[in-house]
Design an enzyme around this catalytic site. Structure first.
Site, short mmCIF file in Angstrom:
data_model
loop_
_atom_site.label_atom_id
_atom_site.label_comp_id
_atom_site.label_asym_id
_atom_site.label_seq_id
_atom_site.Cartn_x
_atom_site.Cartn_y
_atom_site.Cartn_z
N GLU A 18 -0.93 -14.69 -7.41
CA GLU A 18 -1.13 -14.10 -6.08
C GLU A 18 0.17 -13.51 -5.54
OE1 GLU A 18 -4.11 -13.09 -5.05
OE2 GLU A 18 -4.79 -15.17 -5.06
N ASP A 21 1.27 -8.57 -7.61
CA ASP A 21 1.00 -7.20 -8.08
C ASP A 21 2.02 -6.20 -7.55
OD1 ASP A 21 -0.18 -7.30 -5.51
OD2 ASP A 21 -2.04 -6.30 -6.12
N SER A 52 -24.03 2.80 6.29
CA SER A 52 -23.78 1.43 5.85
C SER A 52 -24.20 0.47 6.95
CB SER A 52 -22.28 1.24 5.54
OG SER A 52 -22.00 -0.12 5.31
N GLY A 103 -14.45 -9.16 4.75
CA GLY A 103 -13.44 -10.01 5.37
C GLY A 103 -13.31 -11.37 4.71
N SER A 108 -14.14 -6.47 -0.89
CA SER A 108 -15.20 -5.51 -0.55
C SER A 108 -14.59 -4.13 -0.31
CB SER A 108 -15.98 -5.98 0.68
OG SER A 108 -15.12 -6.11 1.78
N SER A 109 -13.35 -4.08 0.18
CA SER A 109 -12.76 -2.75 0.44
C SER A 109 -12.41 -2.04 -0.87
CB SER A 109 -11.54 -2.86 1.36
OG SER A 109 -10.62 -3.78 0.85
N GLU A 141 -6.60 3.39 0.28
CA GLU A 141 -6.35 2.22 1.12
C GLU A 141 -4.92 2.23 1.67
OE1 GLU A 141 -7.44 -2.52 1.05
OE2 GLU A 141 -8.22 -1.19 -0.47
N ASP A 153 -6.70 -5.58 -7.12
CA ASP A 153 -8.13 -5.63 -6.80
C ASP A 153 -8.87 -4.45 -7.44
OD1 ASP A 153 -7.31 -7.69 -5.18
OD2 ASP A 153 -7.35 -6.50 -3.34
N TYR A 207 0.41 -9.68 5.72
CA TYR A 207 0.55 -9.18 4.35
C TYR A 207 1.74 -8.22 4.24
CZ TYR A 207 -0.89 -7.05 -0.10
OH TYR A 207 -0.93 -6.59 -1.39
C1 GLA Z 1 -4.77 -8.49 -1.58
C2 GLA Z 1 -4.24 -7.15 -2.08
C3 GLA Z 1 -3.81 -7.24 -3.54
C4 GLA Z 1 -2.88 -8.44 -3.78
C5 GLA Z 1 -3.45 -9.70 -3.14
C6 GLA Z 1 -2.48 -10.85 -3.21
O1 GLA Z 1 -5.96 -8.82 -2.26
O2 GLA Z 1 -5.23 -6.17 -1.96
O3 GLA Z 1 -3.19 -6.05 -3.93
O4 GLA Z 1 -1.60 -8.17 -3.31
O5 GLA Z 1 -3.80 -9.50 -1.80
O6 GLA Z 1 -2.29 -11.24 -4.53
#
Ligand code: GLA
Length: 362
Positions: A18, A21, A52, A103, A108-109, A141, A153, A207
């Site tokens: 986690e 990336d 939607s 969420g 989902s995004s 995004e 993702d 984030y």
């Molecule tokens: C979200 C982001 C990913 C990644 C994770 C954390 O899902 O979209 O790119 O950074 O958080 O691992």
């Protein structure tokens, strides 16, 4: 109705790895059998209509950042990213349906942007490969919606395979996503998702702040990417917060490698231990967990999970638990009981299986 094409795009959980990336490290996500579908029909008048959940958005194919917000920004951003890459759309009607909770940290995004990019690619004959689609979905995004996410993702929902996780290295050149056999059901286990219902928002949450801290730590170390730091870097950094972020990146990278070995050797108990250690690192060193996620993980392990952890960006969203099938009921009950005792709304607990990536439904 002949000209309607239907795309099915999975959500994902991240098994381990986690917040690596965007730091240049590896992750081990898998696509899951909860899906978003995008039905697409071409138009020739330069108009995009999207429906939607009872809402409708209409905009021009020449849309730009700032023109559209809320859920439709993910659709508009995908149209824009395709145009930026030299694949303008002539117009399209899109109907979006989903059994992926929004969420919940189940991507989902990414499913939505990958779905729209895939549909436009196919309708317009751009001929992009999966990774190129993932990159354009990420661009939508990042540069249109304004959420500074990495590529994990999108790679997971594009390249997912049934019975497999994916060892992804999003900042490798080219980005890689290699299947690793991962079939908990065949081993008598369940992979549970515990959607806590706690708020989770990348664009507004912490984030971006974590990402900046990692970039600052890398700069102080004279590196492009924090995952390139060696152990000695722990001695160089003085700021305790940055040191803790680095400690997570170093130990989490080692956990991804160990998880791949555990899967290859079918060492499920070992994998469980790795998951829980990852949660502790995200809670204490990277500080992206929250009370709901911590309670879910503690209750799951107490009730017999081999391991559990928050999954995705954090600050809410979902946890996963790797559970012997006979313990799935007790895990769900104890998690629900703890949430209830704390006066929190009931979490949603369900089993998922590793699933195939985005596909055009025949
Ligand atoms: C979200 C982001 C990913 C990644 C994770 C954390 O899902 O979209 O790119 O950074 O958080 O691992």
């Amino acid at each position: 109705m002949d000209d309607v094409r239907t795309w099915q795009i999975p959500g994902r959980v991240n098994v381990v790895g986690e917040h690596l990336d965007y730091n240049g490290g590896p992750s081990l996500p898998c696509a899951i059998d909860r899906f978003l579908t995008v039905k697409a029909r071409p138009r020739e008048d330069g108009v995009v209509n999207a429906w939607s959940a009872g809402r409708k958005a209409t905009f021009s194919t020449s849309v730009g950042p700032g023109d559209v917000d809320d859920w439709a920004a993910y659709v508009a951003g995908s149209v824009w990213a395709m145009a930026q890459a030299g694949h303008p759309s002539r117009g399209v009607d899109l109907v979006i349906e989903s059994d992926l909770p929004v969420g919940a940290g189940l991507s989902s995004s990414a499913a939505l942007t990958v779905g729209v990019v895939s549909a436009l690619d196919e309708l317009g004959g751009a001929g992009l490969d999966g990774t190129a689609r993932a990159l354009l979905a990420q661009r939508a995004e990042n540069d249109f919606v304004g959420a500074p996410t990495g590529l994990m993702d999108q790679l997971a929902v594009v390249h997912g395979q049934e019975g497999h996780a994916l060892l992804t290295e999003p900042l490798a050149d080219p980005p890689s996503a290699d299947p690793v056999a991962f079939d908990p059901t065949a081993a008598g286990l369940s992979l549970l998702v515990i959607a806590t219902g706690a708020d989770h928002s990348h664009a507004a949450g912490g984030y971006g702040q974590r990402r900046e801290e990692c970039e600052r730590a890398a700069t102080e170390l004279g590196l492009d990417l924090l995952a390139h730091a060696g152990l000695d870097a722990m001695l160089t950094l003085e700021d305790e917060t940055l040191k803790a972020r680095l400690r997570h990146v170093i130990t989490e990278t080692a956990r991804v490698r160990a998880a791949v070995r555990a899967l290859r050797d079918q060492q499920w108990a070992q994998l469980g231990t790795i998951l829980t250690a990852s949660h502790e690192s995200l809670r204490d060193d990277f500080q992206v967990s929250c009370a709901e996620l911590d309670v879910a993980v503690e209750a799951a392990t107490e009730a017999g999970a081999l391991g559990a952890r928050m999954t995705g960006g954090g600050f809410g969203g979902s946890a996963i638990a790797l559970v012997p099938q006979s313990k799935a009921g007790p895990v769900r009950e104890l998690v629900e009981h703890r949430f209830d005792a704390l006066g929190w709304a009931a979490p949603t607990v369900f089993a998922v299986r590793p699933a195939a990536g985005a596909t055009l439904v025949p």
